[in-house]
Design a protein around this motif. Structure first.
Motif, PDB file in Angstrom:
ATOM      1  N   LYS A 282       0.824  -1.260  -0.013  1.00  0.00           N
ATOM      2  CA  LYS A 282       0.063   0.137   0.081  1.00  0.00           C
ATOM      3  C   LYS A 282       0.765   1.286  -0.066  1.00  0.00           C
ATOM      4  N   ASP A 283       1.898   1.360   0.823  1.00  0.00           N
ATOM      5  CA  ASP A 283       2.902   2.547   0.867  1.00  0.00           C
ATOM      6  C   ASP A 283       3.588   2.737  -0.360  1.00  0.00           C
ATOM      7  N   LYS A 284       3.738   1.837  -1.258  1.00  0.00           N
ATOM      8  CA  LYS A 284       4.536   1.832  -2.645  1.00  0.00           C
ATOM      9  C   LYS A 284       3.599   2.000  -3.739  1.00  0.00           C
ATOM     10  N   MET A 285       2.332   2.125  -3.397  1.00  0.00           N
ATOM     11  CA  MET A 285       1.368   2.188  -4.635  1.00  0.00           C
ATOM     12  C   MET A 285       1.661   3.590  -5.546  1.00  0.00           C
ATOM     13  N   GLY A 286       1.730   4.663  -4.546  1.00  0.00           N
ATOM     14  CA  GLY A 286       1.993   5.867  -5.279  1.00  0.00           C
ATOM     15  C   GLY A 286       2.995   5.925  -6.073  1.00  0.00           C
ATOM     16  N   ILE A 287       4.215   5.276  -5.847  1.00  0.00           N
ATOM     17  CA  ILE A 287       5.365   5.259  -6.699  1.00  0.00           C
ATOM     18  C   ILE A 287       5.134   4.609  -8.072  1.00  0.00           C
ATOM     19  N   VAL A 288       4.365   3.455  -7.898  1.00  0.00           N
ATOM     20  CA  VAL A 288       3.978   2.627  -9.195  1.00  0.00           C
ATOM     21  C   VAL A 288       2.988   3.345 -10.035  1.00  0.00           C
ATOM     22  N   ILE A 289       2.213   4.014  -9.517  1.00  0.00           N
ATOM     23  CA  ILE A 289       0.901   4.598 -10.132  1.00  0.00           C
ATOM     24  C   ILE A 289       1.642   6.117 -10.893  1.00  0.00           C
ATOM     25  N   GLY A 290       2.510   6.554 -10.059  1.00  0.00           N
ATOM     26  CA  GLY A 290       3.200   8.059 -10.534  1.00  0.00           C
ATOM     27  C   GLY A 290       2.225   9.428 -10.668  1.00  0.00           C
ATOM     28  N   LYS A 291       2.671  10.391 -10.790  1.00  0.00           N
ATOM     29  CA  LYS A 291       1.666  11.564 -10.991  1.00  0.00           C
ATOM     30  C   LYS A 291       0.848  11.577 -12.088  1.00  0.00           C
ATOM     31  N   GLY A 292      -0.251  11.442 -11.662  1.00  0.00           N
ATOM     32  CA  GLY A 292      -1.382  11.508 -12.882  1.00  0.00           C
ATOM     33  C   GLY A 292      -1.366  10.128 -13.542  1.00  0.00           C
ATOM     34  N   GLY A 293      -0.948   9.064 -13.081  1.00  0.00           N
ATOM     35  CA  GLY A 293      -0.772   7.773 -13.492  1.00  0.00           C
ATOM     36  C   GLY A 293       0.238   7.689 -14.718  1.00  0.00           C
ATOM     37  N   ARG A 294       1.082   8.635 -14.785  1.00  0.00           N
ATOM     38  CA  ARG A 294       2.180   8.484 -16.010  1.00  0.00           C
ATOM     39  C   ARG A 294       2.930   7.244 -15.757  1.00  0.00           C
ATOM     40  N   THR A 295       3.472   6.827 -14.694  1.00  0.00           N
ATOM     41  CA  THR A 295       4.269   5.751 -14.673  1.00  0.00           C
ATOM     42  C   THR A 295       3.838   4.381 -15.055  1.00  0.00           C
ATOM     43  N   ILE A 296       2.629   4.219 -14.553  1.00  0.00           N
ATOM     44  CA  ILE A 296       1.716   2.779 -14.903  1.00  0.00           C
ATOM     45  C   ILE A 296       1.411   2.997 -16.329  1.00  0.00           C
ATOM     46  N   ASN A 297       1.185   4.066 -16.802  1.00  0.00           N
ATOM     47  CA  ASN A 297       0.744   4.018 -18.179  1.00  0.00           C
ATOM     48  C   ASN A 297       1.879   3.733 -19.078  1.00  0.00           C
ATOM     49  N   SER A 298       3.271   4.260 -18.701  1.00  0.00           N
ATOM     50  CA  SER A 298       4.301   3.971 -19.411  1.00  0.00           C
ATOM     51  C   SER A 298       4.764   2.567 -19.347  1.00  0.00           C
ATOM     52  N   ILE A 299       4.494   1.826 -18.093  1.00  0.00           N
ATOM     53  CA  ILE A 299       4.657   0.606 -18.109  1.00  0.00           C
ATOM     54  C   ILE A 299       3.786  -0.124 -19.095  1.00  0.00           C
ATOM     55  N   LYS A 300       2.648   0.189 -19.021  1.00  0.00           N
ATOM     56  CA  LYS A 300       1.610  -0.385 -19.958  1.00  0.00           C
ATOM     57  C   LYS A 300       1.925  -0.462 -21.417  1.00  0.00           C
ATOM     58  N   ASN A 301       2.404   0.893 -21.766  1.00  0.00           N
ATOM     59  CA  ASN A 301       2.704   0.985 -23.196  1.00  0.00           C
ATOM     60  C   ASN A 301       4.183   0.286 -23.637  1.00  0.00           C
ATOM     61  N   ILE A 302       5.016  -0.108 -22.655  1.00  0.00           N
ATOM     62  CA  ILE A 302       6.008  -0.809 -23.051  1.00  0.00           C
ATOM     63  C   ILE A 302       5.684  -2.464 -23.069  1.00  0.00           C
ATOM     64  N   LEU A 303       4.686  -2.666 -22.245  1.00  0.00           N
ATOM     65  CA  LEU A 303       4.053  -4.095 -22.373  1.00  0.00           C
ATOM     66  C   LEU A 303       3.310  -4.274 -23.738  1.00  0.00           C
ATOM     67  N   LYS A 304       2.620  -3.282 -23.986  1.00  0.00           N
ATOM     68  CA  LYS A 304       1.663  -3.269 -25.106  1.00  0.00           C
ATOM     69  C   LYS A 304       2.628  -3.514 -26.567  1.00  0.00           C
ATOM     70  N   ILE A 305       3.700  -3.041 -26.471  1.00  0.00           N
ATOM     71  CA  ILE A 305       4.627  -3.129 -27.551  1.00  0.00           C
ATOM     72  C   ILE A 305       4.906  -4.788 -27.666  1.00  0.00           C
TER      73      ILE A 305
END
Length: 77
Positions: A38-61
């Motif tokens: 729970k305390d690391k969830m913010g790091i994974v999501i990132g500001k405005g969801g940027r980090t998780i969206n970038s991870i999703k884009n890499i995996l979508k490739i």
């Protein structure tokens, strides 16, 4: 793809953080259930969801090369 996701998350978070990833195939969509403390969830999501969206884009490739679709679910552990 599970290995790529694990690699990215381990490098974003500290080494001592335990991450669990479960992979399911639901109607042709590969779902990665990612359990993050729970305390690391913010790091994974990132500001405005940027980090998780970038991870999703890499995996979508990678998924496009394998002609699959992916989805990542973040679950607090």
């Amino acid at each position: 793809m599970k290995e790529i996701l694990a690699f990215i998350l381990k490098n974003i978070l500290e080494d001592s953080v335990k991450i669990k990833i479960e992979e399911e195939d639901v109607d042709g969509v590969v779902v990665f259930k990612t359990f993050v403390p729970k305390d690391k969830m913010g790091i994974v999501i990132g500001k405005g969801g940027r980090t998780i969206n970038s991870i999703k884009n890499i995996l979508k490739i990678r998924a496009a090369k394998e002609e699959k679709r992916i989805e990542i679910e973040l679950i607090e552990s």
